[in-house]
Enzyme design. Structure first.
Site, PDB file in Angstrom:
ATOM      1  N   SER A 168       0.862  -1.189   0.000  1.00  0.00           N
ATOM      2  CA  SER A 168       0.000   0.000   0.000  1.00  0.00           C
ATOM      3  C   SER A 168       0.893   1.231   0.000  1.00  0.00           C
ATOM      4  CB  SER A 168      -0.896  -0.025   1.245  1.00  0.00           C
ATOM      5  OG  SER A 168      -1.868   0.980   1.167  1.00  0.00           O
ATOM      6  N   GLU A 169       0.657   2.153  -0.959  1.00  0.00           N
ATOM      7  CA  GLU A 169       1.560   3.290  -1.159  1.00  0.00           C
ATOM      8  C   GLU A 169       1.756   4.137   0.089  1.00  0.00           C
ATOM      9  OE1 GLU A 169      -0.797   2.146  -3.279  1.00  0.00           O
ATOM     10  OE2 GLU A 169      -0.916   3.499  -4.992  1.00  0.00           O
ATOM     11  N   ASN A 170       0.747   4.173   0.958  1.00  0.00           N
ATOM     12  CA  ASN A 170       0.859   5.038   2.123  1.00  0.00           C
ATOM     13  C   ASN A 170       1.752   4.462   3.216  1.00  0.00           C
ATOM     14  OD1 ASN A 170      -1.296   3.119   2.282  1.00  0.00           O
ATOM     15  ND2 ASN A 170      -1.997   4.114   4.143  1.00  0.00           N
TER      16      ASN A 170
END
Lengths: 219, 242
Positions: free
Chosen positions: A46-48
């Site tokens: 997940s990019e975050n």
């Protein structure tokens, strides 16, 4: 899930092999997570700042400090790790993500992808999509073959602003699976019930048909 | 200076922020946002701010509060789709917007904190993002040059801090916060808990105190959830309820 989306998602999950690190885009790609065989050791990125996305939390145990890139509350699997956004995109840009499965608005016969803005509509931003298409080892785009007006989304040239140029490796729709090669766009699979003639009618882009054309191994 | 970082109020922490300042603000959506500093800056009312942040909050929370109060002149962000006031101000031309791919935004802030003025990336090559930027080939692949971002101030939100400003974040609330902390002349950190120096394990520090100039103990965190997705039963699989 609609029938068309189910066909796409069931085919898309075959792009994920045991042991891979995978990024799933927002929207339909997120649904692929639910189809990954439970015995697979796959880490979802997940990019975050999370490697190892788990299922949604049980009602009552949501944690506001634990979300995915779509800002949905999630959980983390055993063996997960948290990191900052620069590290997260170092994983992407550095080629450490085995496959990214992303949604699309348009794909061109050169493998260009447009999926972040429609001129005249509110511009929301590209988020991490441009980084993913230029950084992940392999890019799989999933989308419905035609738009809601029945018009082709697979075009000679994208008419919408690009997310990336010549970045798509494979395109999966509810009618067909295409690969993008040095020799151009190649039809490699038809979805069950879709003929090459129908696929040609509903595709603006020019493509060749693989000598090994087969029916997609879905359900 | 490794002394006197702990301030007694958010108003004191932000007292020298003036009109026209550039602020780098941590958080992803509403996760890990510096709630107290944003609320206090809203009350202070300074204007013409340039805000560097991945998102711009929602209409009634986070950076959306500064938008609603007409305090933001320019946003540098990767995704701003959750905010009607944003849309209105953008379409009317009141608000200037620079959209930056998320990884490029993170790296520009990281570079700013690390003293690297610019770097090359393949992200955005062949798209509108590359227009007007230097292109250069390395090993046969084309890259574009992206410049670092440095802020006058940064707002960051930590889970735990010690009085020296060493910070630990929790779960995905880390996101852009450590990058923001390093990339400003004055970094204002707020934490849910502040312990005495020596009480945090040095092995577990995410942001060393060298990056933090002011530290505030936050209270009453709302930690709003933007998209509450849950399973009603353990057997429901991954298709949750929104």
């Amino acid at each position: 899930m609609s029938d068309a989306r189910l066909v796409i998602v069931k085919r898309a999950v075959l792009e994920i092999a045991d042991g891979m690190n995978v990024n799933l885009g927002i929207g339909m790609p997120t649904l692929v997570a639910g189809e990954i065989p439970p015995e697979f050791s796959v880490m979802l990125h997940s990019e975050n700042g999370l490697l190892g996305i788990g299922p949604y939390p049980l009602e009552g145990s949501e944690d506001p400090d634990l979300i995915n890139a779509g800002k949905e509350t999630v959980t983390a699997v055993q063996g997960a790790s948290y990191f900052d956004s620069a590290e997260s995109f170092a994983m992407i840009r550095g080629g450490h993500i085995d496959v990214a499965i992303l949604g699309g608005m348009e794909v061109s016969e050169q493998g260009d992808l447009a999926n972040w803005m429609i001129p005249g509509k509110m511009i929301k931003g590209m988020g991490g999509a441009m980084d993913l298409v230029s950084g992940a080892k392999r890019i799989v785009v999933i989308m419905e073959h035609v738009n809601k007006h029945g018009e082709p989304k697979i075009k000679r040239q994208c008419s919408l602003p690009l997310t990336g140029r010549r970045v798509v490796n494979r395109l999966i729709t509810d009618l067909a699976v295409f690969d993008f090669t040095e020799e151009g766009m190649v039809l490699i699979e038809t979805q069950q019930g879709a003929s090459v003639e129908v696929i040609r009618q509903k595709t603006e882009a020019s493509f060749t048909v693989s000598p090994d054309l087969r029916t997609a191994n879905t359900l | 200076m490794n002394k006197g970082k702990v301030v007694h109020s958010a108003a004191e922490a932000i007292q020298d922020i003036r009109d026209g300042a550039t602020l780098i603000v941590g958080g992803f959506g509403l996760c890990g946002i510096p709630e107290q500093a944003i609320l206090t800056l809203r009350d202070k009312g300074v204007k013409d701010l340039t805000i560097v942040s991945n998102n711009c909050g929602v209409d009634d929370w986070g950076l959306g509060l500064l938008l609603a109060n007409n305090q933001i002149k320019k946003m540098i962000s990767s995704y701003v789709g959750e905010n009607k006031i944003f849309e209105r101000q953008f379409l009317s031309g009141e608000l200037e917007v620079e959209l930056v791919p998320q990884g490029t935004l993170a790296e520009r802030i990281r570079a700013g904190g690390a003293g690297i003025p610019a770097f090359y990336t393949a992200t955005g090559v062949g798209t509108s993002v590359a227009e007007g930027k230097e292109h250069k080939q390395f090993n046969g692949r084309t890259y574009i040059m992206e410049e670092a971002i440095v802020g006058d101030f940064a707002f960051v939100k930590a889970w735990k801090a010690d009085t020296l400003g060493n910070l630990i974040y929790r779960n995905t609330a880390r996101n852009f916060n450590p990058l923001a902390a390093a990339a400003a002349k004055v970094t204002i950190a707020e934490a849910e808990e502040i312990v005495e120096t020596g009480q945090l394990d040095p092995n577990h520090i995410h942001t060393p105190g060298i990056y933090v100039q002011r530290l505030l103990l936050g209270t009453g965190y709302e930690k709003r959830i933007e998209r509450r997705t849950v399973l009603r039963t353990a057997s429901q699989g991954t298709e949750g309820v929104r």
